[in-house]
Design an enzyme around this catalytic site. Structure first.
Site, mmCIF file in Angstrom:
data_model
loop_
_atom_site.group_PDB
_atom_site.id
_atom_site.type_symbol
_atom_site.label_atom_id
_atom_site.label_comp_id
_atom_site.label_asym_id
_atom_site.label_seq_id
_atom_site.Cartn_x
_atom_site.Cartn_y
_atom_site.Cartn_z
ATOM 1 C CG ASP A 221 -2.154 0.917 0.937
ATOM 2 O OD1 ASP A 221 -2.073 1.766 0.016
ATOM 3 O OD2 ASP A 221 -3.171 0.802 1.645
HETATM 4 C C1 BGC Z 1 -4.954 3.263 -0.189
HETATM 5 C C2 BGC Z 1 -4.985 2.240 -1.309
HETATM 6 C C3 BGC Z 1 -4.778 2.948 -2.627
HETATM 7 C C4 BGC Z 1 -3.465 3.694 -2.578
HETATM 8 C C5 BGC Z 1 -3.146 4.418 -3.861
HETATM 9 C C6 BGC Z 1 -3.735 4.178 -0.247
HETATM 10 O O1 BGC Z 1 -3.902 5.243 0.603
HETATM 11 O O2 BGC Z 1 -4.978 2.605 1.061
HETATM 12 O O3 BGC Z 1 -6.201 1.565 -1.290
HETATM 13 O O4 BGC Z 1 -4.826 2.016 -3.664
HETATM 14 O O5 BGC Z 1 -3.533 4.664 -1.556
HETATM 15 O O6 BGC Z 1 -3.978 5.491 -4.033
#
Ligand code: BGC
Length: 697
Positions: A221
């Protein structure tokens, strides 16, 4: 590809993003960069270093809404559309679906997740992954694993026992990975039992790759990696986004010092390159904005849940005599998605009031609530309540909305409450003020049109709740252990999540898991069992076409361990013309009947009687029977730490005890039955010596 052709520096660079949304390219080795974009219910293709603005894309119903359709075919169709939009925008991987099981109603990201039930979440997730990947675009199931709250999400340790992980929090991932083979999996921000998910070797390697056979790329993540060397060792392949290259330096230093083997790095590089290779050959596409809007609207209509319909006040029948009042700001400024990384720049948005006027061309829309025949009141959560990064602080509707519903009910006119929210809101304080309640959810850009169809009967509601609506937040099984403290959240309710917990203690709920009404009615008959095959007949007994979700639950009341009274193990959504019948058949596997035994270290199917229930909801069981599983009861190997009772319960053990000691010590069972047999020599009068114990084994 021959990894020897890539220099060490480039190998390190390949396992770190090159910007917010791309992997790194190594032109000398013919490796191009790959674009990743959010996800999960619409494409959010942002500029390279921008988190907040994005290209126009279709906003489909959020996962919490779509799950209420209980329709894997629909999830697949949306997956196909997401894949097509990704092709149109030159995106190789869609960062979705999000498939964490909902543990608590207040998780701010519940709107991005499917259900409190892993079977439902897993089937929908697998279908969506298949749909996305049918377009030669990769899916990314996230957030692996136990990411069930936003509070302290980047540090908190989710402390979960293995049985609970295996039965509740992992199966949706397992189903998606083993059935649909996603190209990527995204690890969670949080720790699992004290170790960051990004650095969790058991999770990322032993379970995901070795047990489940995952052959794709594990991406972090965004910002989830704290120690990239440890993450590589654990099985993480790609850190996102880049961090000014700091972790590249750390990886190079670790390799130079011999603290990290280059082989470990190469395994990650190979997984990144496999993704690059998979992404090749994707055909460019064009955005079918109208077609996808129509799909978003159809999906929204199939996802809305009619919770109650006294009178029945719905559907609204058009005619010059009909006078309708519509209240609430969401009628003209619809809430159809949540906040955070999933936020889509929608191509167009249906306005519910406009759509309702179109659907009721002869009706008169009045402003005075007293003049109307029926009041349609839009309520729901304020912007910022369903959002990434923050949990909600209450399950209630804003007090002003509750007061307004009461005032409207005071006019004596029937009130239809339309609830726009991405997760559970309590109905207890105002349920009696509404004649009908439609759970609209956050149903995407077509939700306004879909709602008009549902309210007027052009679409017959067929959604069923994918999560229980409790009467009180305090009733929630996770209530005392959410969101944790001092860096830990203890999943103390174990496997008793959602309806599994409410049913285990017989808690009254407002609306149960699986509940949802239709404008027609269905009967269930002729339950038959043939081996592991369960079948029944469903008939549309009303006067309009409709769809019913037939739900199969299994219970194991005589298990050695505490099990939920019922667990969903199958479902089928059937569309039926008035008077039509359909035979629905389910096949149960061993796994469907098993639990994860910590003592045995695996899935355990105990012989004996199992309860089989077919329901229109988890609390509306229409047909029930039992099946008998034949076989010998499972036996744990006997050791010196096995208790006297355990030795006596085992016929071979009892015989051995008698042969070695000259007695079976049955007379001691009541008093010392729970003692490990190793302590018995301490009571010398029993005549059991340490040598006898050795001889026993
Ligand atoms: C989120 C993810 C997301 C990523 C990219 C993170 O803050 O938890 O679900 O895909 O950002 O935007």
């Amino acid at each position: 590809m021959d990894l020897n052709a890539i220099g060490l520096g480039d190998k390190v660079r390949l396992t770190l993003g090159s910007d917010m949304w791309h992997t790194a390219a190594v032109e000398s080795a013919g490796i191009e960069q790959v674009a990743l974009s959010d996800g999960p219910h619409g494409l959010r293709k942002a500029a390279p270093d921008d988190f907040f603005s994005s290209e126009p894309a279709t906003c489909f119903p959020t996962a919490s809404a779509l799950a209420c359709s209980w329709d894997p075919g629909l999830a697949m169709a949306i997956g196909v559309a997401l894949g097509e939009e990704a092709r149109a925008q030159d995106v190789a991987v869609v960062l979705g679906p999000g498939i964490n099981v909902k543990r608590h109603p207040l998780c701010g990201r519940n709107f991005e997740y499917f259900s409190e039930d892993p079977h439902l979440a897993g089937r929908l997730a697998a279908a969506m992954v298949e749909g996305i990947q049918s377009q030669h675009v990769g899916a990314c199931v996230k957030h692996f694993a136990a990411n069930n709250q936003e509070t302290d999400r980047m540090r908190v340790s989710a402390d979960v026992d293995e049985r609970t992980l295996r039965e509740i929090y992992l199966p949706a991932f397992e189903t998606a990975v083993t059935r649909a083979r996603p190209w990527t999996v995204m690890c969670a921000y949080n720790k699992l039992n004290g170790v960051y998910a990004a650095q969790h070797r058991w999770l990322l390697t032993e379970l995901l790759r070795r047990e489940w056979g995952f052959d794709g790329m594990v991406v972090s993540d965004w910002g989830a990696v704290h120690d990239r060397v440890a993450a590589l060792e654990a099985g993480l392949d790609l850190e996102m986004p880049p961090n000014f290259g700091i972790s590249d330096t750390a990886v190079l230093a670790a390799i130079e010092k011999g603290e990290l083997s280059e082989k470990v790095l190469e395994a990650a590089v190979a997984n990144v390159i496999r993704l690059v290779e998979r992404a090749r050959g994707r055909q460019p596409g064009t955005l079918d904005a109208d077609g996808h809007h129509a799909l978003a609207r159809r999906a929204a209509a199939a996802s809305m849940v009619l919770l109650k319909n006294s009178g029945p006040v719905l559907p609204l029948v058009d005619g010059p005599g009909l006078k309708v009042a519509v209240t609430g700001e969401f009628a003209t400024e619809p809430r159809f998605q949540g906040g955070g990384s999933s936020r889509v720049n929608a191509t167009e948005v249906d306005i519910p009031l406009d759509e309702l006027r179109t659907a009721l061309p002869s009706a008169r829309f009045v402003d005075d609530p007293a003049e109307a025949d029926v009041i349609v009141a839009f309520v729901g959560l304020e912007e910022g309540q369903d959002t990434e990064g923050k949990d909600r602080d209450t399950m209630d509707l804003p007090a002003g909305q509750v007061a307004e519903l009461r005032r409207l009910a005071g006019t004596g006119r029937p009130v239809v409450a339309v609830v726009c929210a991405g997760s559970v809101v309590s109905t207890a304080a105002w349920d009696d003020a509404a004649s009908a309640i439609v759970m609209c959810g956050l149903a995407g850009q077509g939700s306004g049109g879909a709602l008009a169809e549902v309210l007027t009967g052009a679409a017959n509601p067929s959604g069923k709740l994918a999560e229980t609506i409790p009467l009180r937040l305090e009733d929630c099984p996770a209530y005392l252990n959410f969101p944790g403290e001092e860096g830990h959240v203890r999943y103390g309710e174990g496997v008793f999540v959602g309806y599994r917990g409410y049913d285990a203690v017989g808690t009254q709920v407002a609306y149960p898991f699986g509940h949802g009404l239709s404008y027609t009615t269905f009967s269930y008959d002729d339950l038959q069992v043939s081996g592991r095959e369960i079948s029944c007949t469903v008939t549309n007994t009303g006067d309009r076409e409709g769809a019913e979700v037939v739900q199969l639950y299994v219970g194991d009341p005589h298990a050695r361990v505490a099990r939920p009274p019922r667990e969903l193990k199958g479902f089928s959504k059937v569309s039926l013309a008035p008077g039509a019948s359909r035979r629905v058949t389910f096949t149960l596997t061993d796994r469907d009947l098993s639990y994860w035994s910590v003592a045995f270290g695996g899935w355990l199917l105990e012989p004996g009687e199992f309860r089989i229930e077919i329901g229109a909801s988890s609390r509306d069981i229409r047909l029930a029977t039992t099946i008998h599983i034949e076989g010998e009861p499972p036996r744990l190997p006997l050791t010196l730490m096995s208790t006297l009772s355990e030795w006596l319960d085992d016929p071979v053990g009892r015989e051995r005890l008698r042969a070695v000691t000259g007695n079976d010590y049955e007379f001691l069972n009541e008093f010392l039955g729970s003692s490990p047999i190793s302590v018995l020599p301490a009571f010398s009068m029993l005549g059991i010596t340490p040598d006898m114990l050795k001889a026993l084994l």
